[in-house]
Write a protein that holds these residues in place. Structure first.
Motif, PDB file in Angstrom:
ATOM      1  N   GLY A  19      -6.929  -4.454  -4.720  1.00 25.72           N
ATOM      2  CA  GLY A  19      -6.613  -3.826  -5.997  1.00 25.72           C
ATOM      3  C   GLY A  19      -5.826  -2.539  -5.869  1.00 25.72           C
ATOM      4  O   GLY A  19      -5.495  -1.915  -6.881  1.00 25.72           O
ATOM      5  N   HIS A  24      -0.236  -3.951  -4.015  1.00 26.38           N
ATOM      6  CA  HIS A  24       0.616  -4.597  -5.020  1.00 26.38           C
ATOM      7  C   HIS A  24       2.086  -4.424  -4.660  1.00 26.38           C
ATOM      8  O   HIS A  24       2.884  -5.365  -4.785  1.00 26.38           O
ATOM      9  CB  HIS A  24       0.341  -4.009  -6.405  1.00 26.38           C
ATOM     10  N   GLU A 278      -1.883  -8.227  -9.428  1.00 21.83           N
ATOM     11  CA  GLU A 278      -3.143  -7.485  -9.406  1.00 21.83           C
ATOM     12  C   GLU A 278      -4.323  -8.413  -9.155  1.00 21.83           C
ATOM     13  O   GLU A 278      -4.366  -9.546  -9.635  1.00 21.83           O
ATOM     14  CB  GLU A 278      -3.353  -6.739 -10.733  1.00 21.83           C
TER      15      GLU A 278
END
Length: 282
Positions: A19, A24, A278
């Motif tokens: 996360g 990302h 995500e």
């Protein structure tokens, strides 16, 4: 107390990593790397269709050689290694925590993500090997070698046939994924204006269908190699694309499919901006 310790253990750390914004970003770098590879493979295939192949094979190895021969190629190659590693880790994280799409935690979605992680791990390892040695084996040679080794083992013929059928099924899914526009659920369409959304969707439709057609063709060759018990019938990406030029449509079919791969490369670059990467929240 025990629950808190467990929450900060490997599972909690893994979710925190998946996360993290930098994770990302790494996933998006990977999507851009995939886009670059497809752009180059498609461009090389177009040149083959036009009789201007220049000795390069229309596969990942040919694309890496093309990059290596350009100024700053070494830097780009290392970025590709990092990007492909990011794609592999992203696939494994989605296999562990689920995909950020409807039904993203179902077994089939997680299995698909795990398969993606394995594929990009192999691609990353192959790219790293090329960077370190400046040598890359042909996709046709790799396919024939795998088929021959597998067929030399008990039951290997059926394993090759199963892999071929699996590749055909995956290719068919890619065609459906594009034709049905199912890929839209993977994108942050709320972040696009209408014109951009229509353009990205059009790229996704054409790109996924072209990618699926190539995969289905490669799967057919692999299955045929198993049925005929002839490893020489197996084809890699380059051989599969060249076989398209041998159809009644001639090189125009190859050029059309090659342009589709170029379009998928452009779509992948769009994904690097708008793909949902995500981790699924618990």
């Amino acid at each position: 107390m025990t629950a808190n310790v467990a929450g900060t253990g490997s599972g909690g750390l893994g979710r925190q990593t998946a996360g993290h914004p930098w994770f990302h970003r790494l996933s998006r770098v990977g999507l851009a790397a995939r886009g670059l590879l497809y752009l180059l493979v498609g461009w090389l295939a177009v040149r083959v269709g036009m009789g201007e192949g220049g000795g390069r094979e229309a596969d990942r190895g040919g694309a890496l050689q093309e990059i290596a021969g350009r100024p700053g190629g070494a830097v780009v190659l290392w970025l590709l290694v990092i990007g492909l590693a990011g794609l592999a880790l992203w696939g494994f994280s989605e296999a562990r925590y689920g995909q950020p799409v409807p039904d993203g935690r179902k077994a089939r979605k997680r299995l698909a993500a795990f398969g993606r992680g394995v594929v990009y791990t192999v691609a990353c390892a192959g790219t790293l090997a090329f960077v370190l040695s400046s040598k890359s084996s042909s996709s046709d040679q790799e396919s024939k070698s795998f088929t021959a080794r597998a067929m030399s083992e008990p039951g290997g013929r059926w394993l090759v046939l199963a892999v071929g059928i699996g590749v055909i099924a995956w290719g068919a899914h890619q065609v459906w994924h594009g034709a049905s526009r199912d890929f839209r659920q993977e994108l942050k369409t709320f972040g696009m204006d209408q014109r951009v959304q229509r353009t990205v969707e059009a790229l996704g439709v054409v790109g996924h269908i072209a990618r699926g057609v190539v995969a289905m063709s490669a799967g057919v060759f692999l299955a045929y190699a198993a049925i005929t018990f002839d490893p020489g019938k197996a084809k890699g990406l380059d051989g599969t694309l060249r076989e398209l030029a041998a159809t009644p449509a001639g090189p125009w079919l190859l050029i059309a499919v090659a342009l589709g791969l170029v379009i998928f490369g452009v779509y992948s670059l769009c994904e690097s901006r708008w793909r949902k990467v995500e981790a699924v929240r618990s």
